[in-house]
Design a protein around this motif. Structure first.
Motif, PDB file in Angstrom:
ATOM      1  N   ASP A 146      45.640  42.920  39.300  1.00 13.71           N
ATOM      2  CA  ASP A 146      44.721  43.713  39.951  1.00 13.71           C
ATOM      3  C   ASP A 146      43.321  43.700  39.045  1.00 13.71           C
ATOM      4  O   ASP A 146      43.090  44.566  37.961  1.00 13.71           O
ATOM      5  CB  ASP A 146      45.143  45.141  40.392  1.00 13.71           C
ATOM      6  N   THR A 159      41.934  49.509  37.190  1.00 12.44           N
ATOM      7  CA  THR A 159      41.935  50.626  37.925  1.00 12.44           C
ATOM      8  C   THR A 159      42.531  52.032  37.217  1.00 12.44           C
ATOM      9  O   THR A 159      41.727  52.965  37.456  1.00 12.44           O
ATOM     10  CB  THR A 159      42.794  50.356  39.400  1.00 12.44           C
ATOM     11  N   PHE A 200      34.673  43.795  37.363  1.00  9.11           N
ATOM     12  CA  PHE A 200      35.426  44.888  38.065  1.00  9.11           C
ATOM     13  C   PHE A 200      34.631  46.209  38.058  1.00  9.11           C
ATOM     14  O   PHE A 200      34.731  47.137  38.994  1.00  9.11           O
ATOM     15  CB  PHE A 200      36.658  44.956  37.244  1.00  9.11           C
ATOM     16  N   ASN A 255      33.879  49.023  41.221  1.00  9.98           N
ATOM     17  CA  ASN A 255      34.709  50.094  41.163  1.00  9.98           C
ATOM     18  C   ASN A 255      34.499  51.325  40.609  1.00  9.98           C
ATOM     19  O   ASN A 255      34.941  52.367  41.041  1.00  9.98           O
ATOM     20  CB  ASN A 255      36.051  49.538  40.955  1.00  9.98           C
ATOM     21  N   GLU A 271      33.577  54.325  42.816  1.00 10.83           N
ATOM     22  CA  GLU A 271      34.783  55.278  43.431  1.00 10.83           C
ATOM     23  C   GLU A 271      35.408  56.130  42.856  1.00 10.83           C
ATOM     24  O   GLU A 271      35.983  57.052  43.248  1.00 10.83           O
ATOM     25  CB  GLU A 271      35.824  54.210  43.874  1.00 10.83           C
TER      26      GLU A 271
END
Length: 462
Positions: free
Chosen positions: A22, A154, A174, A178, A181
Motif C-alpha cells: 500500500d 497509511t 503518498f 493522503n 485525510e
C-alpha cells in the motif's frame, strides 16, 4: 508499432509473480479490490503487449522485500536503490519515478527544521529508505528522537493523527495524496531524493527488467505516450517532452531499431533458451560432482590435506585428523612446517618446492603428531589450482618399523650364526680335549694293565 514489438515470436505466456504493497498513488489496492497505481498500470500495459500473465501478491513493504530475497516473487516495483539493496537485488536501469521524503505533522505542530524533531516521536515505515536515511541524518546532527515503526505509510500517518507520534515521514507522492485525510499538513522539511525502479532477485529473470527498460525508453521519449498519460491520470505533474519534429524523427528511428533488435532477439530465443538449459545442466552436474567429491573427501581412509602455496592448511578430512591427532580447526590454524620435526625440514622443503614449481611431488618424511610422537608418512601431492595444493597422506610408521626390522634380519642371523659357530667351536675344542684326555687315560690304563699282568706273571713264576 509497440503491439508488433511485444508480440513477435511469443507462443506461450510468461508468468510473473509481482509483489505490491500500500503506497498510493504509486501502488495500492483500489476500491474494487484490484491492484492499481502508476507502477501497476505501466506493468499491466507491458504485460498486455508482451503476453505476460501477472500474479500480484499484496503484503507489507517489509514482507515484499523478504519475498523477493527468498525468490517467492519475481518482480518488485517502487524500489529505491541503496548500497545494502545492491547486495541483494538487481534493478532495471531506466528510472520510473523520482521522489523524495517529506515530513507531515498535525496542523497545530510547529516543525520548521530538523532540530524541532529532537526529543519527538517520529513514525517511519519499517525497512524503508526513509527509516534508514532519517536515522543516519539525526545521528549525524546528534538529535535524539523516539522511533515509532509502522507497517505501512497509511499507518504512519494515522499514528500522528491519533497523537501516538508527533510526525510521520513518507514519500512525497503518498503524503501529498493522503495527508489531508488524517488532518495533517506538509512541512517544509524534505530530504533523501531518490529514483525508483523495478527490482528482481540476482538469479532472477533479467529479461523482465530488460523488457521494462525497453518500454520506458520508448515511452519517455514519445510525447503523450502511455507513460505520461498514466502520470496525468494520478494527478502527478510530469512535464511532457517537447514535440520537436527532429526529436520525434529520432524516436521513430530508435523504435524501428528496437523492433529490429527484438525480432532478431526473438529469432535467437530458442538458441538462448537451449544454451541456458545447457548452462544449468552443467551447473547441476558441477554441483553433483562437488557433492560427490566432498563425499569421497570426507569418507576417504587416506588423509587428505588441502593447502595454499604458503603451506597454510585450507581444508582437511577426518582421516587427516585421525593421523595427526588434531581436530579439523586446529589443523587449519597450522602450516605444513608446524608438523615437520627439525630432522625432516630439509627434505620437506625440497618436496614442497618441487610441488609448487612442477605441480607434483611424492616422498616419505617424518611428522610430529599432536602428542609429540615422531612418526612417518608417505605424501603424494598435486597442484590442483594456481594457489591450491592437495596432499594424499598415509601413516607408514608401522610399515617403516617392519621394513627396518626386515633389513636387520640378515645382520641378526649372521650375528646369531657367528655366536653359534663360536659356541660350537668351543664345544668341539672341549670335546677334542676330552677325547685327548680320554685317550691318554686309556693308554695309561693299558700300560697299567700290562704292568699288572707282567707283575702277576712274574709272581706265578716264583
Amino acid at each position: 508499432m509497440l503491439w508488433a514489438l511485444g508480440n513477435v515470436g511469443y507462443a506461450t505466456q510468461k508468468v510473473v509473480n509481482v509483489g505490491i504493497y500500500d503506497n498510493p498513488p504509486k501502488i495500492f489496492i483500489d476500491k474494487s479490490g484490484q491492484p492499481s497505481g502508476i507502477f501497476v498500470d505501466l506493468l499491466n500495459q507491458i504485460a498486455t503487449i508482451d503476453n505476460w500473465k501477472i500474479n500480484y501478491h499484496f503484503s507489507t513493504w517489509e514482507e515484499c522485500l523478504h519475498q523477493l530475497e527468498n525468490g517467492s516473487i519475481d518482480l518488485l516495483p517502487d524500489v529505491a536503490i541503496t548500497s545494502e539493496r545492491k547486495n541483494h537485488f538487481e534493478f532495471n536501469t531506466i528510472p520510473v519515478l523520482e521522489s523524495w521524503s517529506q515530513i507531515y505533522v498535525k496542523n497545530n505542530k510547529e516543525i520548521h527544521q530538523l532540530g524541532d524533531l529532537s526529543g519527538k516521536r517520529v513514525a517511519l515505515l519499517n525497512g524503508s529508505v526513509q527509516q534508514s536515511n532519517f536515522r543516519q541524518t539525526m545521528k549525524g546532527y546528534g538529535f535524539p528522537y523516539t522511533e515509532v515503526t509502522a507497517g505501512s505509510f497509511t499507518e504512519a500517518l494515522s499514528l500522528v493523527s491519533i497523537e501516538v507520534a508527533d510526525a510521520a515521514i513518507t514519500n512525497v507522492f503518498f503524503g501529498d495524496l493522503n495527508a489531508s485525510e488524517f488532518d495533517l499538513r506538509k512541512t517544509s522539511l524534505i530530504f533523501n531524493p531518490v529514483t525508483l525502479y523495478f527490482a528482481i532477485h540476482p538469479s532472477g529473470d533479467t529479461s523482465l527488467i530488460n523488457t521494462i527498460d525497453l518500454y520506458l525508453t520508448v515511452w519517455k521519449n514519445t510525447p503523450r505516450s502511455f507513460y505520461y498519460s498514466t502520470l496525468q491520470k494520478y494527478t502527478l505533474s510530469e512535464p511532457l517532452p517537447n514535440s520537436n519534429p527532429n526529436k520525434l524523427f529520432l524516436v521513430v528511428i530508435v523504435l524501428i531499431s528496437m523492433v529490429a533488435f527484438i525480432i532478431l532477439l526473438k529469432s535467437k530465443q530458442g538458441q538462448i533458451q537451449k544454451l541456458s538449459r545447457q548452462i544449468k545442466d552443467q551447473q547441476r552436474l558441477l554441483h553433483n560432482q562437488e557433492d560427490k567429491f566432498r563425499g569421497y573427501f570426507e569418507s576417504s581412509p587416506i588423509g587428505m590435506f588441502v593447502a595454499d602455496t604458503r603451506g597454510r592448511y585450507i581444508d582437511v578430512n577426518p582421516a587427516a585428523c585421525s593421523i595427526t591427532g588434531y581436530q579439523e580447526q586446529e589443523l587449519k590454524n597450522l602450516t605444513i612446517a608446524d608438523l615437520i620435526p627439525e630432522s625432516g625440514r630439509k627434505g620437506a622443503a625440497h618436496h614442497f618446492n618441487q610441488l609448487v614449481t612442477e605441480g607434483r611431488a611424492e616422498g616419505t618424511m617424518p611428522f610430529r603428531s599432536k602428542s609429540g610422537e615422531i612418526r612417518h608418512w608417505s605424501v603424494n601431492a598435486v597442484k590442483i589450482e594456481e594457489d591450491k595444493l592437495i596432499g594424499f597422506v598415509e601413516d607408514i610408521t608401522e610399515k617403516t618399523k617392519l621394513e627396518e626390522e626386515r633389513f636387520q634380519i640378515p645382520e641378526k642371523l649372521e650375528r646369531q650364526v657367528k655366536e653359534k659357530t663360536q659356541e660350537l667351536n668351543l664345544r668341539i675344542s672341549e670335546l677334542e680335549h676330552f677325547r685327548e684326555v680320554t685317550i691318554e687315560r686309556e693308554l695309561r690304563m693299558e700300560e697299567l694293565r700290562s704292568e699288572i699282568k707282567r707283575l702277576k706273571n712274574k709272581q706265578d713264576i716264583h
